[in-house]
Write an enzyme that holds these catalytic residues in place. Structure first.
Site, PDB file in Angstrom:
ATOM      1  CD  GLU A 246      -2.726  -1.409   0.649  1.00  0.00           C
ATOM      2  OE1 GLU A 246      -3.344  -0.288  -0.255  1.00  0.00           O
ATOM      3  OE2 GLU A 246      -3.697  -2.448   0.510  1.00  0.00           O
ATOM      4  CB  CYS A 280      -2.239   6.748   1.778  1.00  0.00           C
ATOM      5  SG  CYS A 280      -3.400   6.214   2.491  1.00  0.00           S
TER       6      CYS A 280
END
Ligand code: NAD
Length: 473
Positions: A246, A280
């Protein structure tokens, strides 16, 4: 605090300080582990994973439920630690900590649902009817969980809860800035009754111990969340093992002429500055069609001007410090450099220590580094486009593809956006900054490979075995 490896709370060969980014004070010290500590942690985890795979799923689900209840009780302590070491406001930290119990219980449930499939082997020419085939799903063994600083609780739990829930051993390596929340979470699983060798939390520098952890053959799965650069290095070191990555992002939100501009501006004011933009899936880029460009900037400015920066523990604070003064300086430099190249600073950008005033940068070219590179700070870059085609091209125009959002009153435009934008999660009439713990979550392109979200993580942390019973043949 000590770290927890190979079933014991231990010191390391050296120590490293944990700093409060708001006032620079030392909160605590944790061990700085070396490769030898990694080896001991992996050896114990491997032994424990062999024991865990033969235990009934109902037993580990009961332990997960107990851990969930302990997490519920410890929300205030967890929230305080998050706010202290990461700098996010206590309000945001409390929301994060409050999700822990449910997330752990969900992982306990999903981890006990390791279904297999019946195989129609008689459809294979010549196999006959005396063969039965099916699949079993089994824990993959030792999971290495490497996590970033920005959600010190959620991103840790999204790895260790499904790992343990599905019957694996886990070695957690939290970010150097935020080890204390991770150690408190480790305590929760130990207090719940998990085999002490099954859960390790190893603290220290990723640069020092990361390679030993990534390259070891006894680790079957690496679940990493962090920057694309470190993700690349782990990929090169990992060899034959399962990988979930990720990684970084520069998430776009498109606002078309037929959008509810007020709603879009409110959502972007929330989605661009939460946790001081260190998310993010933060809205880094607002891509706005020319018919509403001026109205959108007015609406966004009015909301961002009201955001108050300051002490994370003060009720009135909306935006806390960045994780360190160095990070705040980096973000300040990126904003200034974009302005020197021709972008327009509408608001904010002033820095005091690790605090940075929430910024809006307008007229940002799609090729400008402020669009192209991950910022990870409290600023939104606004770009004007003429058409839906141009908006979609701009949304797709970076190396990243984690999350994306579109605001439009037209269902057809939403559907085009959903189909044509290359991102792992797309939102119609919201920004990318929205996540439910149960949904599949992960990036495309340089934003990563694999999916998190509890059911997806359980699937990625287990392996399928095919079984064939040969009867009277
Ligand atoms: P980082 O990449 O610097 O560090 C992440 C983790 O990797 C830390 O625990 C670090 O110690 C460790 N590490 C460093 N070098 C290593 C090595 N050689 N081998 C193994 N591990 C190593 O990231 P960060 O600054 O903590 O977090 C910010 C980054 O995380 C941003 O890029 C952000 O986009 C990303 N992130 C992504 C997601 C997502 O879901 N895609 C979520 C949160 C954060």
């Amino acid at each position: 605090m000590k770290m927890h490896i190979a079933g014991n709370w231990t010191d390391g060969p050296a120590a490293q300080q944990v700093i409060n980014p708001f006032d620079g004070s030392v909160i605590d010290e944790v061990p700085a582990a070396d490769a030898d500590a990694v080896d001991r942690a992996i050896a114990a985890a491997y032994r424990a994973s062999e024991r865990a795979r033969s235990a009934p799923a109902a037993e580990r689900q009961a332990l997960m439920n107990r851990a969930g209840a302990l997490a519920d009780e410890r929300v205030p302590e967890l929230a305080e630690t998050i706010a202290r070491e990461c700098g996010k406001t206590l309000r945001e930290a409390t929301v994060e900590a409050s999700r822990a119990g449910d997330l752990i219980r969900l992982a306990g449930h999903e981890g006990a649902q390791l279904y297999g499939t019946g195989l129609p082997l008689d459809a294979h020419p010549g196999a006959g009817t005396q063969r039965l085939g099916f699949t079993l799903r089994e824990p993959c063994g030792v999971v290495a969980a490497i996590t970033p600083f920005n959600f010190p609780l959620l991103l840790v739990l999204h790895k260790i809860a499904p790992a343990l829930g599905a019957g694996n051993a886990v070695i957690l390596k939290p970010a150097s800035h935020t080890p204390l929340t991770a150690l408190q979470l480790t305590e929760i699983f130990l207090d719940a009754g998990f085999d002490p060798e099954l859960v390790s939390c190893i603290t220290g520098s990723g640069g020092v111990i990361g390679d030993a952890l990534s390259a070891d053959e006894r680790v079957r799965k690496i679940s990493f969340t962090g920057s694309t650069e470190v993700g690349n290095r782990i990929t090169q070191r990992a060899g034959v093992k399962k990988l979930s990555l990720e990684l970084g992002a520069s998430c776009p939100t498109v606002v078309l002429d037929d959008a509810d501009v007020e709603k879009a501006a409110s959502a972007i004011a929330a989605g661009g500055y939460a946790n001081a933009g260190q998310v993010c899936i933060s809205v880094q880029r607002a891509i706005v069609q020319e018919g509403v460009y001026g109205d959108f900037l007015d609406a966004l400015s009015a909301k961002v001007r009201d955001l108050r920066t300051g002490d994370p523990f003060a009720e009135s604070t909306d935006v806390g410090p960045l994780v360190s003064e160095r990070e705040a300086e980096r973000v300040e430099r990126s904003i200034r450099a974009s302005v020197e190249r021709g972008s327009e600073l509408l608001l904010g950008g002033e820095r005091s220590g690790a605090l940075l005033q929430p910024a809006i940068v307008a007229n940002v070219d799609v090729h400008d580094p402020l669009s192209q590179e991950e910022l990870f700070g409290p600023a939104v870059a606004v770009t004007k486009v003429a058409s839906v085609d141009e908006a979609i091209a701009a949304a797709n125009g970076t190396r990243y593809g984690l999350g994306a959002g579109v605001f439009t009153g037209n269902l057809g435009s939403s559907i085009r956006f959903i189909r044509e934008v290359r991102a792992g999660v797309v939102h119609a009439n919201w920004t990318p900054l929205w996540r439910a713990d149960l949904m599949p979550y992960g990036g495309m392109k340089a934003s990563g490979i694999g999916k998190e979200g509890i059911r997806s993580s359980v699937s990625e942390m287990t392996e399928e075995k095919t079984v064939v019973l040969h009867g009277d043949v």
